[in-house]
Design a protein around this motif. Structure first.
Motif, PDB file in Angstrom:
ATOM      1  N   LYS A  42       0.999  -1.275   0.100  1.00  0.00           N
ATOM      2  CA  LYS A  42       0.014  -0.074  -0.025  1.00  0.00           C
ATOM      3  C   LYS A  42       0.727   1.224   0.054  1.00  0.00           C
ATOM      4  O   LYS A  42       1.950   1.351   0.545  1.00  0.00           O
ATOM      5  N   ASN A  43       0.434   2.300  -0.313  1.00  0.00           N
ATOM      6  CA  ASN A  43       1.050   3.665  -0.501  1.00  0.00           C
ATOM      7  C   ASN A  43      -0.203   4.758   0.001  1.00  0.00           C
ATOM      8  O   ASN A  43      -0.452   5.604  -0.906  1.00  0.00           O
ATOM      9  N   HIS A  77      -0.364  -1.052  -9.755  1.00  0.00           N
ATOM     10  CA  HIS A  77      -1.098   0.187  -9.348  1.00  0.00           C
ATOM     11  C   HIS A  77      -0.513   1.449  -8.628  1.00  0.00           C
ATOM     12  O   HIS A  77      -0.493   2.258  -8.822  1.00  0.00           O
ATOM     13  N   ILE A  78       0.426   0.887  -7.756  1.00  0.00           N
ATOM     14  CA  ILE A  78       1.186   1.713  -6.953  1.00  0.00           C
ATOM     15  C   ILE A  78       2.499   2.342  -7.656  1.00  0.00           C
ATOM     16  O   ILE A  78       2.575   3.627  -7.674  1.00  0.00           O
ATOM     17  N   ASN A  79       2.993   1.527  -8.078  1.00  0.00           N
ATOM     18  CA  ASN A  79       4.412   1.913  -8.849  1.00  0.00           C
ATOM     19  C   ASN A  79       4.051   2.666 -10.435  1.00  0.00           C
ATOM     20  O   ASN A  79       4.834   3.651 -10.764  1.00  0.00           O
ATOM     21  N   ASP A  80       3.427   2.182 -11.190  1.00  0.00           N
ATOM     22  CA  ASP A  80       3.198   2.508 -12.562  1.00  0.00           C
ATOM     23  C   ASP A  80       1.980   3.812 -12.558  1.00  0.00           C
ATOM     24  O   ASP A  80       1.812   4.620 -13.387  1.00  0.00           O
ATOM     25  N   HIS A  81       1.074   3.662 -11.585  1.00  0.00           N
ATOM     26  CA  HIS A  81      -0.383   4.647 -11.598  1.00  0.00           C
ATOM     27  C   HIS A  81      -0.149   5.633 -10.365  1.00  0.00           C
ATOM     28  O   HIS A  81      -0.964   6.452 -10.651  1.00  0.00           O
ATOM     29  N   ASN A  82       0.732   5.371  -9.683  1.00  0.00           N
ATOM     30  CA  ASN A  82       0.773   6.064  -8.182  1.00  0.00           C
ATOM     31  C   ASN A  82      -0.507   6.229  -7.447  1.00  0.00           C
ATOM     32  O   ASN A  82      -0.922   7.119  -6.644  1.00  0.00           O
ATOM     33  N   TRP A  83      -1.090   4.840  -7.566  1.00  0.00           N
ATOM     34  CA  TRP A  83      -2.347   4.917  -6.557  1.00  0.00           C
ATOM     35  C   TRP A  83      -2.043   4.466  -5.390  1.00  0.00           C
ATOM     36  O   TRP A  83      -1.212   3.769  -5.049  1.00  0.00           O
ATOM     37  N   PRO A  84      -2.969   4.372  -4.195  1.00  0.00           N
ATOM     38  CA  PRO A  84      -2.681   3.945  -3.053  1.00  0.00           C
ATOM     39  C   PRO A  84      -2.430   2.447  -2.815  1.00  0.00           C
ATOM     40  O   PRO A  84      -1.804   1.888  -1.776  1.00  0.00           O
ATOM     41  N   GLY A  85      -3.024   1.600  -3.751  1.00  0.00           N
ATOM     42  CA  GLY A  85      -2.849   0.317  -3.602  1.00  0.00           C
ATOM     43  C   GLY A  85      -3.548  -0.578  -4.660  1.00  0.00           C
ATOM     44  O   GLY A  85      -4.048   0.205  -5.704  1.00  0.00           O
ATOM     45  N   LEU A 104     -14.314  -2.989   1.324  1.00  0.00           N
ATOM     46  CA  LEU A 104     -15.192  -2.685   0.559  1.00  0.00           C
ATOM     47  C   LEU A 104     -15.471  -1.018   1.138  1.00  0.00           C
ATOM     48  O   LEU A 104     -16.277  -0.349   0.048  1.00  0.00           O
ATOM     49  N   LYS A 105     -14.878  -0.815   2.016  1.00  0.00           N
ATOM     50  CA  LYS A 105     -15.350   0.904   2.467  1.00  0.00           C
ATOM     51  C   LYS A 105     -14.421   1.824   1.467  1.00  0.00           C
ATOM     52  O   LYS A 105     -14.658   2.937   1.600  1.00  0.00           O
ATOM     53  N   TYR A 106     -13.796   1.188   0.706  1.00  0.00           N
ATOM     54  CA  TYR A 106     -12.815   2.205  -0.223  1.00  0.00           C
ATOM     55  C   TYR A 106     -13.307   2.108  -1.510  1.00  0.00           C
ATOM     56  O   TYR A 106     -13.706   1.180  -2.239  1.00  0.00           O
ATOM     57  N   GLY A 107     -13.617   3.432  -2.261  1.00  0.00           N
ATOM     58  CA  GLY A 107     -13.984   3.721  -3.371  1.00  0.00           C
ATOM     59  C   GLY A 107     -12.413   3.785  -4.126  1.00  0.00           C
ATOM     60  O   GLY A 107     -11.907   4.871  -4.273  1.00  0.00           O
ATOM     61  N   THR A 108     -12.183   2.666  -4.962  1.00  0.00           N
ATOM     62  CA  THR A 108     -10.996   2.628  -5.756  1.00  0.00           C
ATOM     63  C   THR A 108     -11.063   3.111  -6.986  1.00  0.00           C
ATOM     64  O   THR A 108     -12.061   3.215  -7.520  1.00  0.00           O
ATOM     65  N   TYR A 109      -9.850   3.163  -7.603  1.00  0.00           N
ATOM     66  CA  TYR A 109      -9.932   3.848  -8.931  1.00  0.00           C
ATOM     67  C   TYR A 109      -9.637   2.702  -9.918  1.00  0.00           C
ATOM     68  O   TYR A 109      -8.654   2.159 -10.412  1.00  0.00           O
ATOM     69  N   HIS A 110     -10.975   2.220 -10.423  1.00  0.00           N
ATOM     70  CA  HIS A 110     -10.914   1.059 -11.371  1.00  0.00           C
ATOM     71  C   HIS A 110     -11.704   1.280 -12.383  1.00  0.00           C
ATOM     72  O   HIS A 110     -11.710   0.637 -13.545  1.00  0.00           O
TER      73      HIS A 110
END
Length: 181
Positions: A42-43, A77-85, A104-110
Motif C-alpha cells: 500500500k501507499n 497500481h502503486i508503481n505505475d499509476h501512483n495509486w494507494p494500492g 469495501l469501504k474504499y472507493g478505488t480507482y478502477h
C-alpha cells in the motif's frame, strides 16, 4: 380471529428464521473468502465511502497473464499509476480461488469517477479478448455475485467498458456477465 393471529405468527416466525439463515449463510461464505487486503503493498488509502453508496458490481480482466497475482496488481497500481494500492476489491484466480484484496469501504480507482465511488471491483486474471475464463473462475464469479447481491441487494453487473472506453473485461467475459442483468 385466533386462526388469523396464528397464521400471522407463523409467517413472522418464518420471516425471522429465513433472515437468520440468510445472515448466517452470508457470514459463512464471506468468511470462506480469504481476505489478503492487509498483506498487499500500500501507499496510503483510497477515499472512503459508506457501504450504502455501493450500487453496482464492475467486472475486469487483467488483459495480460492469467498467472498475475494480487501482489502483481498492487505493485503495478502503486508503481505505475501512483495509486494507494490495488484497485480491485476481489480477485478470482484461474483455479477459482476468491480473494478479498481491498476493503469495501474504499472507493478505488478502477472504472472512472461514478463507478469508483459506487462500484465493487472484481478482477479475473487473463486476457478475455483472446481467451476464455476458466470454468472455475466463472463458477466462483457466480458465487461471489450471489453473495454480494445477498448483502447489498440486486446490484447490476457491468464491465469496465460500460464506464470507460476500453475492451475490459474482454469479449468472452463481457458476454458471460450479461446474464446477470
Amino acid at each position: 380471529m385466533s386462526l388469523l393471529l396464528t397464521s400471522m405468527q407463523n409467517k413472522y416466525k418464518i420471516f425471522i428464521i429465513s433472515t437468520i439463515l440468510i445472515t448466517a449463510l452470508i457470514i459463512y461464505v464471506m468468511n470462506k473468502f480469504k481476505n489478503i487486503s492487509k498483506e498487499l503493498p500500500k501507499n496510503g488509502n483510497y477515499p472512503t465511502r459508506k457501504l450504502s453508496d455501493i450500487d453496482r458490481i464492475v467486472v475486469h480482466h487483467s488483459a495480460g497473464s492469467s498467472s498475475a497475482t494480487p501482489f502483481d496488481f498492487a505493485r503495478w497500481h502503486i508503481n505505475d499509476h501512483n495509486w494507494p494500492g490495488i484497485a480491485y476489491h476481489y480477485y478470482i484466480s484461474s483455479d477459482g480461488e476468491i480473494l478479498q484484496t481491498q476493503a469495501l469501504k474504499y472507493g478505488t480507482y478502477h472504472a472512472g469517477n461514478d463507478a469508483n465511488l459506487h462500484g465493487i471491483a472484481i478482477v479475473l486474471p487473463g486476457n478475455f479478448d483472446i481467451s476464455e475464463p476458466t470454468n472455475k473462475q466463472l463458477r466462483s464469479l457466480d458465487q461471489l455475485i450471489k453473495i454480494l447481491r445477498l448483502r447489498f441487494g440486486q446490484l447490476p453487473v457491468g464491465g469496465h467498458k460500460d464506464y470507460q472506453s476500453t475492451s475490459c473485461p474482454g469479449t468472452s467475459l463481457y458476454n458471460y456477465i450479461k446474464k446477470y442483468n
